[in-house]
Design a protein around this motif. Sequence first.
Motif, short mmCIF file in Angstrom:
data_model
loop_
_atom_site.label_atom_id
_atom_site.label_comp_id
_atom_site.label_asym_id
_atom_site.label_seq_id
_atom_site.Cartn_x
_atom_site.Cartn_y
_atom_site.Cartn_z
N THR A 151 0.73 -1.18 -0.01
CA THR A 151 0.09 0.06 0.18
C THR A 151 0.93 1.17 0.11
N THR A 152 0.52 2.35 -1.09
CA THR A 152 1.40 3.34 -1.17
C THR A 152 0.42 4.71 -0.82
N LEU A 203 9.07 11.96 -6.96
CA LEU A 203 8.32 10.91 -6.70
C LEU A 203 6.93 11.02 -7.38
N LEU A 204 6.48 9.67 -8.03
CA LEU A 204 5.23 9.66 -8.58
C LEU A 204 4.35 8.81 -7.84
N ASN A 205 3.41 9.20 -7.32
CA ASN A 205 2.59 8.33 -6.27
C ASN A 205 1.14 8.82 -5.99
N ASP A 257 -0.25 10.69 -0.12
CA ASP A 257 0.88 11.35 0.55
C ASP A 257 1.44 10.49 1.42
N VAL A 258 2.84 9.87 1.11
CA VAL A 258 3.53 9.08 2.03
C VAL A 258 4.84 9.57 2.18
N VAL A 279 11.01 7.76 -8.66
CA VAL A 279 10.54 6.82 -7.75
C VAL A 279 9.03 6.68 -7.73
N VAL A 280 8.63 5.53 -8.31
CA VAL A 280 7.31 5.17 -8.77
C VAL A 280 6.48 4.53 -7.54
N GLY A 281 5.44 4.96 -7.05
CA GLY A 281 4.71 4.23 -6.06
C GLY A 281 3.34 3.69 -6.56
N GLY A 282 2.27 3.87 -5.94
CA GLY A 282 1.00 3.35 -6.14
C GLY A 282 0.39 4.15 -7.37
#
Length: 266
Positions: A48-49, A94-96, A99-100, A124-127
């Motif tokens: 989970t991102t 950051l691509l997500n 907000d993490v 950095v690729v998140g969810g």
Amino acid sequence: MERIGVSGAALIDIDGVLTVDWQPLPGAVAAMERLRAAGLPLALVTNTTSRTRARIAAQLAGAGFPIGEDDILTAPSVTAAYLREHYPGARCALLNSGDVREDLAGVTLVDVGEGARGDVDVVVVGGAGDAFSYAALNAAFRHLQHGARLIAMHRNLYWRTSEGFDLDTGAFLPGLERAARVEAEVTGKPAEAFYATALAHLGAVASETLMVGDDIETDVLAAQRFGITGVLVRTGKYLPETHRSATGTPDHVLDSFADLPALLGQ
């Protein structure tokens, strides 16, 4: 059901195993209470991102799960540790969706649409979600063209919501890789480093640990390759056809997480 005795520790996925859309699945809270009463060391491990560890812990505790922030290991928190070790001081775009940033402490972050070409060291690729617009994906592509490295928190293709399946990062990541002619370094499940971090977090060894998940490839078979006992549950993103066409066989298959205490003989 054949009992396997109390394992040394348990790694448990959240979405699709304990909850769907953060609502507890039937029997999940009671099963977690039984595991806690038995004193079984456990960690909730999730790709989970969209939420921080603190927010996840608060959400689960509010739903009745006996869980605290220290029990949770997320793809963003593992990614932060990976970046600090392998890319110290790097400027990370950051691509997500979600907000993490709180879980990415010690990492220099910029929005994927910011930074001059060549001024970003790592994408950095998140969810996936609404943040994965054409403009954002194209900005990431341009950073990669100018030499940035590509880190992906996971390759999940989809996840289950109350309305059905939604596309996730794995539906977009291969396009970035092919267009930019790079290969992503994956930090979340099913990366071996993720499971190593989880075991270290618990002070457990693989041969005495089990992994409970609804994704047969990312959760269960990946853990089995690392020497962890794999337990597949028929909830969340589980599909019979995915089970039949999988690259391996789970050690155990349960109808739901509610059946785990019985499997462990508790």
